[in-house]
Design an enzyme around this catalytic site. Structure first.
Site, PDB file in Angstrom:
ATOM      1  N   SER A  65       0.826  -1.199   0.000  1.00  0.00           N
ATOM      2  CA  SER A  65       0.000   0.000   0.000  1.00  0.00           C
ATOM      3  C   SER A  65       0.868   1.260   0.000  1.00  0.00           C
ATOM      4  O   SER A  65       1.658   1.468  -0.911  1.00  0.00           O
ATOM      5  CB  SER A  65      -0.940  -0.057   1.210  1.00  0.00           C
ATOM      6  OG  SER A  65      -1.891   0.965   1.176  1.00  0.00           O
ATOM      7  N   HIS A 108      -2.623  -1.003  -4.122  1.00  0.00           N
ATOM      8  CA  HIS A 108      -4.079  -0.962  -4.266  1.00  0.00           C
ATOM      9  C   HIS A 108      -4.535   0.480  -4.069  1.00  0.00           C
ATOM     10  O   HIS A 108      -3.736   1.369  -3.772  1.00  0.00           O
ATOM     11  CB  HIS A 108      -4.781  -1.915  -3.291  1.00  0.00           C
ATOM     12  CG  HIS A 108      -4.514  -1.637  -1.843  1.00  0.00           C
ATOM     13  ND1 HIS A 108      -4.887  -2.498  -0.844  1.00  0.00           N
ATOM     14  CD2 HIS A 108      -3.919  -0.590  -1.204  1.00  0.00           C
ATOM     15  CE1 HIS A 108      -4.537  -2.009   0.328  1.00  0.00           C
ATOM     16  NE2 HIS A 108      -3.953  -0.845   0.136  1.00  0.00           N
TER      17      HIS A 108
END
EC number: 3.4.21.92
Length: 213
Positions: free
Chosen positions: A107, A132
């Protein structure tokens, strides 16, 4: 997100004793790493850890603005605003920033890994990298939810721009690939442009950094 959440350091770390002409003194491992111009990001990215990283980057710049700084990353990611604080500081300081993934960079941590100086972004052989979309939860009155929805779209677009800038991918590709969790091995991260090289030893990293200087 896969995994067991934020990694935690032990409550008590063994001190390192150094002997000099002035006598003995002890320091914790993180202070020893800082002395070697290494910043270790081994926790979730939040306001506290972001401030720690930013302070170390600014300190090392003041110590020597012409020597590289290394950021070693083993983090599950975290807050987007904390990410942007570290990211902007990395771009702001004068020294080149070498980033090295040890374990995982997920992330927000994956963005920081990619944001290192070109040619100086590495991952160890069995590292795991995940990208993501930033997530957020809308709460409150309908007008508040609408404001939060616009902010989510702005944040997602900003992250797409960051990743596109540092990977060479288009923002459209990034948007498509971050619709769901996209997990990379170290070799796959190199192919995607998140890192420049998979390494197995510190010596290899030094040689590659010298070659790209």
């Amino acid at each position: 997100m896969l995994g067991g959440g934020a990694p935690r350091a032990r409550h008590v770390l063994p001190n390192i004793v150094e002997r000099t002409s002035r006598g003995e003194y002890s320091m914790d491992p993180y202070s020893k790493l800082l002395k070697e111009r290494i910043v270790f990001l081994g926790v979730q990215i939040d306001d506290v850890s972001a401030n720690d990283v930013m302070a170390q980057l600014l300190f090392l710049e003041s110590e020597d603005p012409d020597r590289d700084i290394s950021i070693y990353i083993n983090s599950p990611g975290g807050s987007f605003t904390s990410l942007t604080a570290i990211y902007d500081t990395m771009q702001f300081v004068r020294p080149d920033i070498s980033t090295i993934c040890m374990g995982q960079a997920a992330s927000a941590a994956a963005v920081l890994l990619a944001a290192g100086t070109p040619g100086k972004r590495f991952a160890l052989e069995n590292s795991r990298i995940l990208i993501h979309q930033p997530s957020a939860q809308g709460e409150g009155q309908s007008s508040d939810i609408e404001i939060q929805a616009r902010e989510i779209l702005r944040v997602r677009a900003l992250q797409e721009t960051m990743l596109a800038r540092h990977t060479g991918r288009t923002e459209t590709e990034i948007r498509r690939d971050t619709e769901r969790d996209k997990i990379f091995s170290a070799d796959e991260a190199e192919e995607y442009g998140l890192i420049d090289e998979v390494i197995m030893s510190r010596k290899a990293a030094r040689l590659l950094s010298a070659r790209s200087a």
